[in-house]
Scaffold this active site. Structure first.
Site, short mmCIF file in Angstrom:
data_model
loop_
_atom_site.label_atom_id
_atom_site.label_comp_id
_atom_site.label_asym_id
_atom_site.label_seq_id
_atom_site.Cartn_x
_atom_site.Cartn_y
_atom_site.Cartn_z
N GLN A 190 27.81 31.44 53.82
CA GLN A 190 26.10 31.57 53.53
C GLN A 190 26.35 32.44 52.62
OE1 GLN A 190 23.41 33.97 55.74
NE2 GLN A 190 22.29 33.66 53.55
N HIS B 63 17.58 30.38 52.88
CA HIS B 63 17.41 28.64 52.51
C HIS B 63 18.04 27.72 53.39
CE1 HIS B 63 20.90 30.20 51.21
NE2 HIS B 63 21.64 29.30 51.25
N HIS C 161 18.71 23.74 52.62
CA HIS C 161 19.54 22.77 52.86
C HIS C 161 19.37 21.21 52.79
CE1 HIS C 161 22.90 25.25 50.74
NE2 HIS C 161 23.28 25.44 51.48
#
Ligand code: AMP
Length: 144
Positions: free
Chosen positions: A101, A107, A109
């Site tokens: 990270q 988040h 991907h």
């Protein structure tokens, strides 16, 4: 940054959410924002982030954020597939610097994969912004 720590509201994705930094946006609703990764590992590499969040990673996220977030990830992943016709799709998420990270706002991907095309390096090599805008428009047009 390890799994222990506190949310830094100065992180780049928080700035994008506040409109303080630009992003090549693909999709947004009240829960999520999707935008193109500027250091893509493959053509069409897209990120999906929760809007109402101060979670650095998946482990910290509030349960009521997870459901709408994952629906957003699926919606955008389907649009990426419809727009770019990849042979496969990686959907991934890193927790803590030792896991890879680099931005500490949760988040996901979405990375399209094509047979015989190697994965680019993580968070390296900036994309051409005009190309990203074209890809974002193609993906955006396919969001159901
Ligand atoms: P991670 O390493 O999982 O934290 O992923 C962070 C991702 O954010 C990497 O793939 C970077 O390429 C991407 N990234 C960093 N800064 C930006 C930015 N300003 N706009 C879009 N993507 C970014």
């Amino acid at each position: 940054m390890s799994l222990d720590g506190s949310y830094d509201a100065g992180n780049i994705f928080a700035k994008i959410l506040r409109g303080e930094m630009p992003a090549v946006k693909v999709y947004e609703d009240e829960h999520v924002l999707a935008f193109m990764d500027v250091f893509p590992q493959a053509k069409g590499h897209t990120l999906v982030i929760p809007k109402q969040s101060s979670a650095r990673n998946f482990l910290e996220e509030a349960p009521d954020v997870i459901g709408p977030l994952m629906l957003g990830v699926q919606r955008v992943a389907r649009a990426v597939r419809a727009a770019l016709n990849p042979d496969g799709l990686v959907i991934t998420q890193f927790n803590g610097a030792p896991a890879g990270q680099t931005v500490f706002h949760l988040h996901f991907h979405i990375i399209p994969r094509w047979e015989g095309v190697p994965l680019g390096r993580h968070a390296q090599g900036m994309a051409d912004m005009d190309e990203l805008k074209v890809l974002a428009a193609e993906i955006s047009a396919k969001v159901g």
